[in-house]
Design an enzyme around this catalytic site. Structure first.
Site, short mmCIF file in Angstrom:
data_model
loop_
_atom_site.label_atom_id
_atom_site.label_comp_id
_atom_site.label_asym_id
_atom_site.label_seq_id
_atom_site.Cartn_x
_atom_site.Cartn_y
_atom_site.Cartn_z
N GLU A 176 0.81 -1.21 0.00
CA GLU A 176 0.00 0.00 0.00
C GLU A 176 0.85 1.27 0.00
O GLU A 176 0.33 2.37 -0.17
CB GLU A 176 -0.94 0.01 1.21
CG GLU A 176 -0.29 0.08 2.58
CD GLU A 176 0.15 -1.27 3.13
OE1 GLU A 176 0.33 -1.37 4.35
OE2 GLU A 176 0.31 -2.22 2.33
N CYS A 281 16.38 -7.00 -0.60
CA CYS A 281 16.72 -8.17 0.20
C CYS A 281 18.02 -8.82 -0.26
O CYS A 281 18.55 -9.67 0.44
CB CYS A 281 15.59 -9.19 0.18
SG CYS A 281 15.33 -9.98 -1.43
N GLU A 382 18.09 -7.10 9.98
CA GLU A 382 18.04 -6.62 8.60
C GLU A 382 17.66 -5.14 8.65
O GLU A 382 16.54 -4.77 8.98
CB GLU A 382 17.00 -7.40 7.79
CG GLU A 382 16.96 -6.95 6.33
CD GLU A 382 15.89 -7.68 5.53
OE1 GLU A 382 16.10 -7.91 4.33
OE2 GLU A 382 14.83 -8.01 6.11
#
Length: 499
Positions: A176, A281, A382
């Site tokens: 979104e 990623c 991360e």
């Protein structure tokens, strides 16, 4: 204000839930668009449209499907600048990065165009007297894809072209935060002749995600995102009897041996760590320097990083854009200050960076942290931003042990001139994708993408052969036919009688 609505049954459908989410231009910080957030009733409508379309699309010929896909590929190619412009406006990445994203997505469309060879079955004749055995693959039905903000065009194209080429229909739930590219992809598919309902775009938040995970008519779910959400997606959808491929987060390491070309390694580290503002990623977020080369390697990385031009993504001079949201920018900055408190040397501090004339944008500069410990939060988590950690080991063995101790296993790389060391590394390292003197080893479209450990939940990697297998299921048919010569009396097929 512009509103991004759903695409259901081959047309734009206005949201009815009354809930909307803001879409921000990361370069200015201004809310430019609102996106409709689906209710459970709208989830039902999207799935119903896909289910109705599957009745005919699932039995359509391979020739009909590939004809649509070839036209689709041509339209995507012609409109790649328009798609990239939407990505830049809502994600913030520079236009060249956005064009690269579209190009990588096109690879999977091209793979889908060759589905006729991917779906060929197998046949064994005469396994017994007059008995043949064949293996075929058939589509699943309605499948769903839930995709992240960092690649709003590429990751959806990693999913739905193969899924629909295999005969499935698709419900896409994009992020979104940057929803517009997904709608354009769907509109171009309709222009290419894709029947109504085969590809649907449903915008939303957790309500829409849970609706898809729990919907009885959704046969499979593909997901790319963070590890906690990937774990949740896998557990929830699997509990509901669905096939799942859920790709999670990463902490990708680059091992640099003492014999490596340090200029090449430094170039690779900078592009892999800071490209697309580190919001990918497959970014290299940890460099492991072996032996005495650490100081020189860090110096060369610093020299290159200081030259990176940061600015709005639509400025041709910009090499790195802003982060997706102000909240994410602040979170990334906290890792830099936290690492200093936990003993790391802050070689470059990108916190507090602004761009003149765009002071309200979600800016952060490049950060380089040296002598980072494995206990540091900046190493363990991360970060998903332009922060590169450098760790030191004395030997190759220590470096590999450090990397294999990470709970993540998405991608990794080694830089060396020694073929024997590289061969040993690719066998010993615990990761799904390995680069040898290649910093971001994202496979080409006809090989599959996916990690190990906490970077993947489920048995199938995405796209390539794994993608085809994920979106189909196997069936084995064993057949025995009587010899026509043994037909009952009175039936004459022109064959000689045995007696």
């Amino acid at each position: 204000m512009k509103t991004v609505n759903h695409w259901i049954g081959g047309k734009t459908v206005e949201g009815t839930s009354g809930n909307y989410g803001p879409v921000t231009d990361p370069a200015t910080g201004a809310v430019t668009t609102q996106v409709a957030l689906a209710s459970l009733e709208e989830v039902d409508a999207a799935v119903a449209a896909a289910k109705d379309a599957y009745v005919t699309w699932g039995t359509s010929s391979l020739a009909a499907r590939t004809a649509v896909l070839f036209r689709y590929r041509a339209l995507l190619d012609a409109r790649r600048d328009d798609i990239a412009a939407l990505i830049t406006a809502e994600h913030g990445k520079v236009h060249s990065d956005a064009l690269g994203e579209v190009a990588r997505g096109l690879e999977i469309v091209e793979l889908a165009c060759g589905i006729t060879t991917q779906l060929k079955g197998e046949l064994s004749t005469q396994v017994s007297s007059r008995v043949d055995v064949s293996s075929i693959r058939q589509s699943l039905g309605v499948v769903a894809g839930i995709t992240p903000f960092n690649f709003p065009a590429m990751v959806p194209m990693w999913m739905f072209p193969l899924a629909i080429a295999c005969g499935n229909t698709f419900v896409l739930k994009p992020s979104e935060k940057d929803p517009s590219a997904a709608n354009l992809l769907a509109e171009l598919a309709a222009e290419a002749g894709l029947p109504d309902g085969v590809l649907n775009v449903l915008h939303g938040d957790k309500v829409a995600v849970d609706g898809l995970l729990n919907h009885p008519d959704v046969a499979a779910v593909s997901f790319v995102g963070s590890t906690p959400i990937a774990r949740y997606i896998h557990a929830t959808a699997s509990a509901n009897g669905k096939r799942v491929q859920a790709l999670g987060g990463a902490k990708n390491h680059m091992l640099v041996l003492p014999d490596a070309d340090l200029d090449a390694a430094a170039d690779a580290a900078v592009s892999a760590a800071y490209g697309s503002a580190g919001e990918r990623c497959m970014a290299i977020s940890a460099v492991v320097a072996v032996g005495a080369i650490g100081d020189e390697l860090v110096a060369r990385i610093k020299e290159r990083a200081e030259k990176i031009k940061i600015g709005p993504g639509n400025d041709p001079a910009s090499e790195m854009g802003p982060l997706i949201t102000a909240a994410h920018r602040d979170k990334v900055a906290s890792y830099v200050t936290g690492a200093a408190a936990q003993g790391a040397d802050v070689v470059l501090d990108g916190t507090g960076y602004t761009v003149e004339g765009f002071e309200d944008g979600h800016w952060i500069g490049l950060s380089l942290l040296d002598h980072v410990s494995t206990d540091s939060d900046a190493y363990k988590d991360e970060i998903f931003g332009p922060v590169l950690c450098v760790l030191r080991t004395e030997t190759y063995e220590e470096g590999v042990a450090l990397m294999n101790a990470s709970p993540f296993g998405n991608g990794t790389a080694i830089f060396t001139r020694d073929g024997g060391a590289a061969r040993r590394f690719q066998l010993e390292i615990e990761a799904g994708m390995v680069g040898v003197n290649v910093p971001i080893p994202v496979p080409v479209g006809y090989h599959s993408f996916g990690g190990w450990k906490d970077s993947l939940f489920g048995d199938h990697h995405i796209y390539g052969n794994d993608g085809v297998h994920f979106y189909t299921r196997g069936k084995v048919v064993t057949t025995r036919w009587p010899d026509p010569a043994d037909a009952p009396a009175g039936v004459d097929l022109g064959f000689p009688r045995n007696h």
